[in-house]
Design an enzyme around this catalytic site. Structure first.
Site, PDB file in Angstrom:
ATOM      1  N   ARG A 236      15.596  -1.997 -37.057  1.00 21.64           N
ATOM      2  CA  ARG A 236      14.961  -2.926 -36.137  1.00 21.64           C
ATOM      3  C   ARG A 236      13.996  -3.855 -36.834  1.00 21.64           C
ATOM      4  O   ARG A 236      13.925  -3.869 -38.057  1.00 21.64           O
ATOM      5  CB  ARG A 236      14.325  -2.190 -34.962  1.00 21.64           C
ATOM      6  CG  ARG A 236      13.376  -1.067 -35.341  1.00 21.64           C
ATOM      7  CD  ARG A 236      13.047  -0.265 -34.118  1.00 21.64           C
ATOM      8  NE  ARG A 236      12.578  -1.191 -33.088  1.00 21.64           N
ATOM      9  CZ  ARG A 236      12.326  -0.853 -31.855  1.00 21.64           C
ATOM     10  NH1 ARG A 236      12.524   0.391 -31.468  1.00 21.64           N
ATOM     11  NH2 ARG A 236      11.881  -1.730 -30.982  1.00 21.64           N
ATOM     12  N   TYR A 244      16.979   8.502 -33.840  1.00 23.35           N
ATOM     13  CA  TYR A 244      17.188   9.436 -32.731  1.00 23.35           C
ATOM     14  C   TYR A 244      17.540  10.768 -33.375  1.00 23.35           C
ATOM     15  O   TYR A 244      18.500  10.854 -34.148  1.00 23.35           O
ATOM     16  CB  TYR A 244      18.310   8.959 -31.819  1.00 23.35           C
ATOM     17  CG  TYR A 244      17.928   7.758 -30.980  1.00 23.35           C
ATOM     18  CD1 TYR A 244      17.026   7.891 -29.923  1.00 23.35           C
ATOM     19  CD2 TYR A 244      18.450   6.504 -31.242  1.00 23.35           C
ATOM     20  CE1 TYR A 244      16.663   6.795 -29.147  1.00 23.35           C
ATOM     21  CE2 TYR A 244      18.089   5.400 -30.466  1.00 23.35           C
ATOM     22  CZ  TYR A 244      17.196   5.555 -29.425  1.00 23.35           C
ATOM     23  OH  TYR A 244      16.837   4.476 -28.669  1.00 23.35           O
ATOM     24  N   PRO A 323      19.493   7.064 -24.009  1.00 29.12           N
ATOM     25  CA  PRO A 323      19.159   5.791 -24.658  1.00 29.12           C
ATOM     26  C   PRO A 323      20.000   5.536 -25.908  1.00 29.12           C
ATOM     27  O   PRO A 323      20.090   4.407 -26.374  1.00 29.12           O
ATOM     28  CB  PRO A 323      17.692   5.970 -25.036  1.00 29.12           C
ATOM     29  CG  PRO A 323      17.494   7.435 -25.170  1.00 29.12           C
ATOM     30  CD  PRO A 323      18.457   8.092 -24.238  1.00 29.12           C
TER      31      PRO A 323
END
Lengths: 600, 600
Positions: A236, A244, A323
């Protein structure tokens, strides 16, 4: 100060679903109020990725430039499985792109930054979010429900302690209300709508950090399936990645309550679990943990998405899921994108209230598909990997197969709405590869007058108008041009959809966007030979040809399966989805299509 | 209020040359003052087109997105010559693109809108133009001329009647002054610099209008060479086109003075002349003439471009020529782009005053080339066309030949600076197709860590730093990687250019931008195996490969002619021009190159 006010639409909740809807409505000149019980804007937010279709949607509102500038593009997916010597090894890398996407990559950008793009667009239209306000009751005026112009919904609001006017109460009379107030939606509960589905057994942690590691794919979206547990890496902005991390029950579940207790976990513990799964690669302790959380997946869909076609719920209020599949923010934005133009049409008096039934019809089905996708996806990534000692585990091939199967759905470009009053696939055979009920395929055409290349999506902006694409064939051929003129004559008649819904003196372009697409010809396309109806402006005639650099464009008639010796109408809805297609000889079916929901 | 002030650079004139220089200096943190004798910002302006190289330059300052958004792209050039039945006919259409350009099209946008892009960038850095102020005297302090840190130039200013402080006088002490004050430059005259060259006999009118015509190429850049006179069509924003219309002496010359008198012409007369040349196509009378003018071409270059390397002139102040070749604004912007980084280097103490000599050396030669280009161009378009009755006229073939010959120069991408202390072509053979003295070729590479495609120009931003491109070959090969490590060892030595000009503790990246470009390899590029000097950040390692969509990138080593089994240094100047190239074995020649103008 008045404690009673009137708005077209009251939006409750300023997350992605709320601000997307507010942006669309404000840009259409609808009178909107947006409230949120939070007292500040989001700091970072859980959501991390914009899928390719969502980028197209933002483009249609003129918002993709900023999104592209601020975000990080994810082009490659890497897969790691247990190696022979213990630890993990790279088993594959695959382009992480949806084949038909205009922007064929995910964009990583934190939720707050994405929301800021919408908030600034709203602000440019004079709309801001009223913070620290919560709804306390919602009632319908039954007598007014059938009158689309009536303020049939009454919502009472309470100004919270953190507001500038704590304790103040007020009443908002709205024509329509959107509950975009998250997984614990007050609106949903007030309407008595249930959430159907299950809590899974899978527990995951998520952590944002600037990584220091020798793991080669740390800047790619990587799936690590190790005997120590699974990890997903999402690169990101600001040099960060999100991990995760699969956790086991004993890591985070309080045995006395059986519930997840975040206090049993720390960022350091989360990193320690991750470090085991990275072996033999070294993931060093992070200096600075930007954000972290722990969660258990609930996979549920609301039993209804609206009440009386007056109050709607969108986003997390109507579907919750993992998610990791990167869908949350995308599903929310696309819920509102689907709803907004319908609200505009009804509020302007262009369409019947019945058009609003299509929201639940289309988006509830989508949400169920999303949960099914998420179940498969989560099972795969939470399951034990296949090894010599555990032959029944999930293999690399299983994962790649799922990756490919779901690419269209996950990216959003393959989303398909079923046949209905708003999706008429009767003449699909006229353009077999331009699927009615899917979003219009991006395709570069050349502007006939000046040879500039444009993607057809640049002509399909979210301006609440239906777009009428006239595939006119080779208009330098006289016989073909005659067919096109014949069609224009029919569509100029007062009974035609292009005329029927206009007031006296109103221009076709005020409700419809007409674009003509000619086949490639030898020499210059004779645009001036087209009927005036099909060339409302010199920019509105495109040609199916390559650009002068021979770098892009061309081949669309073949790609879509559209005949060059016929005239074909492609009707694209204001949300960019193909609503119907018809040959010139069956133009009356297009009249029927619009008669299904438009008001004369 | 003090009537005496001190600045690093005083810029006189806020046209394209002035605001480009101000933008560049302000973004580098230089203390700048900009004055202009005009009392308002420009309404429209004469200039109309941004050439491909200028778009690259704006990109390097982060300003191309807005330019692209607001302008109209010109992709095709059309040519019309006398037809057999009288009137004109289309003889050809040719892509109007420069082969190596990153943005291979002209951009039409009025001068005021282009200036606004710069003005807003300046404003973001706290700099605005002081209007209604004119210079009245300029003097040098001879004793201070050799001290680059001294305020060696004194300029007195007069606040004009239209200023908020009419009549006020003030003195500005500047280290450097830029005269960007147009064709009638006060600065140039004050310095006693002459303009060398001639007035031509060619008289033209120019008019902006929204055309109503059946001329098929009205939205393409068209050259009409008719027996009634020549016309050039430049499509532009807001549905307008600009027509350049050839006039005869009797149309506009006052016989009593022999000078052009605009009063002898009207927009209607101009249109009447144009209408004759359009035949057999019909150009209807324009409802609304946005702007028009009449001019006679002067083709002149200033005899000097600077005084004492303290005062410089740029733009129209040092070259005047025909507007039809579309070069005016482009030449101005590129003059300032050439000068700005040199001023920054000297003001920061990075370079000797001598670096500033390169401005005149490079830009005067360019200006002379420009005049030569313009002469050929103007002669061709003003000459009578070849017809059966006039065999000596200019043929379509003559025009197309000139069009092709000058495409590199006109687009700006072929501009070449000669060898000098700042352009060292000794090792051109290391990269025979990457011409030293030309701007670095645009080329898409893939970022090694995350497969994102980037144009190398995105790594060559105008941030005043020299860029060091290390073409490292296939670093997954151990022998090749060893060569790269050897080069890094040499460049880590205190005598190396990468170390010699740094203060203690200063980072290499504060003065240089290092980027490594590896050859394509099987599998992932081993970026972490590179010497730390060559990977200052994970984003700074690129690979010569195609993107995951196989749509762009790849083949650069072959295209440039760079060997994959050697290490090669390409030094790109802060203005994006290739300064020198050297093989790893001759790295000392790069040390020598920088020693020619850098201060230790």
């Amino acid at each position: 100060m008045s404690t009673e006010s009137f708005v077209d639409v009251l939006i409750i909740g300023a997350g992605p679903a709320g601000v997307m809807c507010a942006t669309a409505l404000a840009s259409a000149g609808v009178k909107v109020r947006v409230i949120d019980k939070r007292d500040t804007r989001l700091g970072t937010g859980q959501a991390d990725c914009t899928e390719p279709r969502t980028t197209e949607v933002l483009h249609s509102y003129g918002l993709s430039d900023r999104l592209l500038r601020e975000s990080v593009q994810l082009h490659m997916a890497a897969f790691y499985s247990p190696g022979e010597q213990g630890g993990i090894k790279c088993t594959d890398r695959k382009p992480d792109m949806a084949p038909t996407a205009r922007f064929p990559f995910k964009l990583a950008l934190n939720q707050a930054a994405v929301e800021a793009i919408f908030l600034d667009s709203m602000k440019a239209n004079g709309l801001e979010v009223d913070l620290s306000i919560a709804p306390t009751s919602i009632t319908f005026d039954e007598a007014k429900l059938s009158d689309p112009t009536a303020h049939a919904v009454k919502v009472t609001l309470q100004h919270l302690e953190t507001s500038p006017t704590p304790g103040r109460k007020e009443t908002v009379n709205a024509k329509f209300v959107l509950g975009a107030d998250g997984a614990h939606s007050w609106v949903r509960k007030a309407l008595g709508i249930t959430m159907d589905g299950d809590q899974t057994e899978h527990i995951w942690g998520a952590v944002d950090l600037v990584p220091d590691t020798d793991f080669p794919d740390i800047r790619n979206r990587s799936t690590i399936h190790s005997v120590n547990g699974s990890i997903m890496i999402i690169p990101r902005e600001n040099n960060m990645v999100r991990l995760y991390v699969q956790l086991s029950n004993q890591d985070v579940v309080d045995p006395s309550t059986g519930r997840v207790d975040k206090n049993r976990m720390t960022p350091d513990k989360l990193m320690a679990v991750a470090q085991q799964s990275f072996l033999p690669y070294v993931l060093k302790d992070a200096k600075d943990i930007n954000w972290w959380t722990v969660y258990i997946i609930g996979q549920r869909v609301a039993s209804k998405f609206s009440a009386h076609e007056r109050v709607f719920i969108a986003g997390d209020a109507c579907h919750t899921h993992s998610p990791k599949a990167g869908q949350g923010m995308n599903a929310s934005i696309n819920d509102s994108h689907n709803l907004a133009w319908k609200l505009v049409h009804v509020i302007r008096g262009w369409a019947d209230l019945s058009l609003l039934k299509s929201y639940e019809f289309e988006r509830q089905k989508y949400a169920q598909d999303l949960i099914n996708f998420d179940k498969t996806h989560s099972e795969l990534f939470s399951a034990k990997p296949k090894t010599k000692s555990f032959e029944d585990g999930v293999s690399h091939e299983d994962i790649v197969k799922a990756f490919k199967t779901f690419q269209g759905f996950a990216s959003g470009v393959g989303i398909q709405y079923s046949e209905s009053a708003w999706i008429d696939a009767k003449h699909q055979s006229c353009a077999p590869n331009l699927i009615i009920g899917q979003r219009m395929l991006p395709q570069v055409f050349i502007r006939a007058s000046d040879f500039c290349p444009y993607d057809i999506q640049d002509y399909l902006l979210s301006d609440a108008r239906f777009k009428v694409l006239v595939f006119a064939g080779n208009i330098n051929d006289k016989a073909q041009l005659a067919k096109v003129h014949k069609l224009a004559e029919e569509l100029e008649k007062p009974t035609s959809f292009l005329r029927k819904y206009l007031k006296d003196g109103q221009n076709v372009e005020s409700k419809f966007g007409v674009v003509t697409i000619t086949a490639k010809t030898e020499g210059l396309v004779n645009s001036l030979g087209l009927p005036a109806l099909f060339r409302p402006h010199w920019t509105k005639v495109l040609t199916d040809d390559k650009d002068v650099a021979q770098a892009t464009g061309g081949g669309a008639y073949d790609r879509f399966g559209i005949a060059q010796d016929k005239a074909t109408l492609v009707i694209v809805r204001p949300d960019g989805f193909v609503g119907t297609i018809a040959p010139a000889s069956r133009f009356e079916d297009v009249n029927k299509y619009f008669a299904g929901f438009m008001r004369a």
